[in-house]
Every structure is written in structure tokens, then in C-alpha cells.
Design a protein around this motif. Structure first.
Motif, short mmCIF file in Angstrom:
data_model
loop_
_atom_site.label_atom_id
_atom_site.label_comp_id
_atom_site.label_asym_id
_atom_site.label_seq_id
_atom_site.Cartn_x
_atom_site.Cartn_y
_atom_site.Cartn_z
N ARG A 78 7.60 -13.84 119.96
CA ARG A 78 6.35 -13.79 119.22
C ARG A 78 6.39 -12.75 118.10
N VAL A 79 7.57 -12.58 117.55
CA VAL A 79 7.71 -11.71 116.38
C VAL A 79 7.28 -12.45 115.13
N ILE A 80 7.59 -13.74 115.05
CA ILE A 80 7.17 -14.57 113.92
C ILE A 80 6.45 -15.81 114.44
N SER A 81 5.67 -16.42 113.56
CA SER A 81 5.01 -17.68 113.88
C SER A 81 5.92 -18.83 113.46
N PRO A 82 5.95 -19.93 114.21
CA PRO A 82 6.79 -21.07 113.82
C PRO A 82 6.23 -21.85 112.63
N ILE B 4 5.47 -21.11 109.45
CA ILE B 4 6.14 -20.98 108.15
C ILE B 4 7.51 -21.66 108.14
N PRO B 5 8.41 -21.38 109.11
CA PRO B 5 9.70 -22.09 109.11
C PRO B 5 9.56 -23.60 109.20
N LEU B 6 8.67 -24.09 110.06
CA LEU B 6 8.51 -25.54 110.21
C LEU B 6 7.99 -26.18 108.94
N SER B 7 6.96 -25.60 108.34
CA SER B 7 6.40 -26.19 107.12
C SER B 7 7.37 -26.07 105.95
N TYR B 8 8.12 -24.98 105.90
CA TYR B 8 9.10 -24.78 104.82
C TYR B 8 10.25 -25.79 104.94
N LEU B 9 10.92 -25.79 106.09
CA LEU B 9 12.05 -26.69 106.28
C LEU B 9 11.61 -28.15 106.28
N GLY B 10 10.45 -28.43 106.87
CA GLY B 10 9.95 -29.80 106.90
C GLY B 10 9.66 -30.34 105.52
N THR B 11 9.10 -29.50 104.65
CA THR B 11 8.80 -29.94 103.28
C THR B 11 10.08 -30.25 102.52
N VAL B 12 11.07 -29.37 102.64
CA VAL B 12 12.35 -29.62 101.95
C VAL B 12 12.99 -30.90 102.49
N ALA B 13 12.93 -31.11 103.80
CA ALA B 13 13.54 -32.30 104.40
C ALA B 13 12.86 -33.57 103.90
N LEU B 14 11.55 -33.58 103.88
CA LEU B 14 10.82 -34.78 103.46
C LEU B 14 11.09 -35.12 101.99
N ILE B 15 11.02 -34.13 101.12
CA ILE B 15 11.21 -34.39 99.69
C ILE B 15 12.62 -34.86 99.40
N THR B 16 13.60 -34.17 99.97
CA THR B 16 14.99 -34.53 99.66
C THR B 16 15.41 -35.84 100.32
N PHE B 17 14.73 -36.24 101.40
CA PHE B 17 15.05 -37.52 102.02
C PHE B 17 14.45 -38.68 101.23
N PHE B 18 13.20 -38.57 100.85
CA PHE B 18 12.53 -39.67 100.16
C PHE B 18 12.74 -39.64 98.65
N LEU B 19 13.10 -38.49 98.10
CA LEU B 19 13.31 -38.39 96.65
C LEU B 19 14.63 -37.66 96.37
N PRO B 20 15.76 -38.20 96.82
CA PRO B 20 17.04 -37.53 96.56
C PRO B 20 17.34 -37.50 95.06
N LYS B 21 17.89 -36.38 94.63
CA LYS B 21 18.21 -36.25 93.20
C LYS B 21 19.32 -37.20 92.79
N ILE B 22 20.28 -37.44 93.69
CA ILE B 22 21.38 -38.36 93.41
C ILE B 22 21.02 -39.71 94.03
N GLU B 23 20.67 -40.65 93.21
CA GLU B 23 20.16 -41.93 93.69
C GLU B 23 21.18 -42.71 94.50
N SER B 24 22.46 -42.54 94.18
CA SER B 24 23.50 -43.29 94.88
C SER B 24 23.85 -42.71 96.24
N ALA B 25 23.33 -41.52 96.53
CA ALA B 25 23.67 -40.85 97.79
C ALA B 25 22.88 -41.45 98.95
#
Length: 327
Positions: free
Chosen positions: A209-213, A215-236
């Protein structure tokens, strides 16, 4: 008689102190430190030790010269030194540690009043300062398992461009070993390479209980969602591109150990979620469209500037009170 004293809220008693919190974070970083020594050699010890000693010395000297209370015993300077070293490549010259420590401790932390009064994360501010001022030294990465000398670096063992640099140029290399990415058998900064150990350290801090989950969940989850549905390299392949974005760079280190800094992150649940989402959106935006392949440090620093507003406008309404904005 102490129990009869009346003071302003919150009326909370506990055994947690700044020192115990800092020690918990340092403990969580020990596996990452040991792994970095295995990957890069004993120079990791040299850089980390110099960084820690420099941070402690600068904090002590500044407080002594300004007749302030000496606070090096709270271990905040020790933690800053460890995190600063973790944000450097193992090829960084030794003097870079000293400059970074001075900027983090004196310029960002102590000139604004010390621990609790700095408005941005000192370590990330120092990293950005060093990155802008000394780009070559901050982007020269040593190939894993080449073991450079503790006091000297040979230029012939530096590795090629990082995966983030290749993604920036629109190339997703074939036959990527996601196991190596997750475990940390790659080049990069000292404390960023092993997502697995950073995750374990983060879970330890959450369990303690030093940190709350949030911030990490919302941070990593946001990056995961954006990069999965909107990858910069379309052929990837979407999931491959997403994993590379998640497991490279300083994302895990920042999500668990720096974006969660008590002083520069929101104190209420709703604010923490908005803060984490903002960090994620800005990280992807800078990686996609900015001039640098990595966007983590810039993203967290920018969101640090909005923490006051998030604490003010996202805090819960008092029981019986009106929602914010109503008169």
C-alpha cells in the motif's frame, strides 16, 4: 496526554514515515538493480553509487549552507540517486551522474523548498535536462552482456538503434523476441530493461500500500489500447506493435515508480485515473509525432503540472454538499 491534543484533520495515526516509504521503494528496485548488473556488469554499481552519493551530498550541502533542517536521513535523496542512475544508459560518463544529481536535488527539489514542495518529479526533470543538453551521451546504449569496464567505456561495444528508434522510423523488426523484451535481455537505460522485474516491484509496492494501482493501470492500459487499435505502422500485427510499445523504453519504470510519486501525483482516485490516462495519451502522442522516440518523461512532467487542478476539481463532494460548479 498526546491522545488529547486537538489539531486539524486528517486525524490519522500510523507507523508509516517518509523513511519507511522510501525504503519500501528501494527494496522494490533491488531485483532490477541486480538484473542490471548481470546484463551490463559492475559499471552499474559504479554509476548508481556515484549518483546516490552525489544526491545525498548536494542535499546536505544545500541545507547546511541555507541553515535548513538536514533531511538526508529520510532516504528521499538516496531514492532519487537510484532512480536517476536507472534513467541513464550504462555508457553514460561519470560526470553526467553528478550534473544530473545537482539538477534534480538543487534546482528542482531544494530551490522550491525541499521534499513535498517540488511541483515536478526531480528525477524525470533531470533526465529531460540531460537528454536535451547531452543527447549523444544519453542515447549511446551498450549491447547486453558485453560488460563494459567500471570506469571507462569503449566505443566499439555500443549497440545499434533501440526498438523505439526503429518504430519511430516506421520499421518493426522481424523475429522480435518478446521473451527478451519482457525479461530484459536488451539494450537501454539501466533500470528500464526488465519489464518483468519492474512489474514485480510495482506489485510489491501495491501490496504494501505504498502506491495505488490506479495510476499504473490507467497509464499502461491507455498506452495498450491506443497502440493496439491505432498502431503507427499499419502493416504491423496490432498485438505485436502494442507489446513492443509497452515493453520498451521507460514505460514500466515510470508507471510504477515515478508517475506514482506522492508529491507530484493526485491524491484522489478520480484524479489518479485522469492523470494516468493523460500520461498514456501524451506518451503515445509524443512517440508517434514528437521529435524524440521516447515520450514517457515528457508526458509525466506535463501531467505533473496539472496535479493541482486534478486534486481541486476531481476530489469527492462532501456528504450533503453540492457538486462542483453549482451555486
Amino acid at each position: 496526554m498526546d491522545l488529547l491534543k486537538v489539531s486539524t484533520s486528517p486525524h490519522v495515526r500510523g507507523n508509516r514515515t517518509t523513511r519507511t516509504l522510501m525504503l519500501d521503494v528501494i527494496i522494490a528496485l533491488i531485483p532490477v538493480f541486480v538484473w542490471a548488473i548481470y546484463i551490463f556488469g559492475v559499471r552499474v554499481i559504479t554509476l548508481t553509487s556515484l549518483s546516490v552519493v552525489s544526491c545525498i551530498l548536494f542535499e546536505y550541502l544545500f541545507q547546511k549552507l541555507n541553515h535548513r533542517e538536514i533531511t538526508i536521513g529520510d532516504f528521499s535523496a538516496v531514492l532519487s540517486g537510484v532512480l536517476l542512475a536507472f534513467n541513464l544508459p550504462v555508457s553514460a560518463p561519470l560526470w553526467l551522474c553528478v550534473i544530473g544529481a545537482f539538477f534534480a536535488i538543487v534546482v528542482v527539489k531544494q530551490l522550491f523548498g525541499g521534499l513535498g514542495k517540488n511541483f515536478v518529479n526531480p528525477v524525470l526533470a533531470a533526465r529531460v535536462f540531460l537528454f536535451i543538453s547531452f543527447p549523444h551521451q544519453m542515447t549511446t546504449y551498450v549491447a547486453p552482456l558485453t560488460y563494459p569496464q567500471p570506469w571507462k567505456i569503449s566505443v566499439d561495444i555500443t549497440s545499434s538503434a533501440t526498438l523505439l528508434s526503429q518504430l519511430k522510423s516506421g520499421v518493426l523488426p522481424e523475429n522480435i523476441s518478446f521473451a527478451n523484451l519482457f525479461l530484459g535481455r536488451i539494450g537501454g537505460c539501466i533500470g528500464e530493461i526488465s519489464s518483468l522485474l519492474l512489474l514485480i516491484g510495482g506489485l510489491y509496492l501495491i501490496a504494501r500500500r505504498v502506491i495505488s494501482p490506479l495510476i499504473p493501470l490507467s497509464y499502461l492500459g491507455t498506452v495498450a489500447l491506443i497502440t493496439f487499435f491505432l498502431p503507427k505502422i499499419e502493416s504491423a500485427v496490432a498485438w505485436e506493435f502494442m507489446l513492443v510499445e509497452l515493453l520498451t523504453g521507460g514505460l514500466f519504470l515510470a508507471a510504477f515508480f515515478m508517475a506514482t510519486d506522492y508529491v507530484t501525483s493526485p491524491s484522489n482516485p478520480k484524479g489518479r485515473v485522469v492523470y494516468g490516462v493523460g500520461c498514456g495519451v501524451l506518451t503515445v502522442f509524443i512517440r508517434y509525432y514528437g521529435g524524440y522516440p521516447e515520450g514517457v518523461s515528457f508526458a509525466v512532467l506535463i501531467m505533473n503540472l496539472f496535479v493541482w487542478y486534478l486534486d481541486r476539481y476531481a476530489k469527492p463532494v462532501r456528504f450533503g454538499g453540492e457538486s462542483r460548479g453549482k451555486k
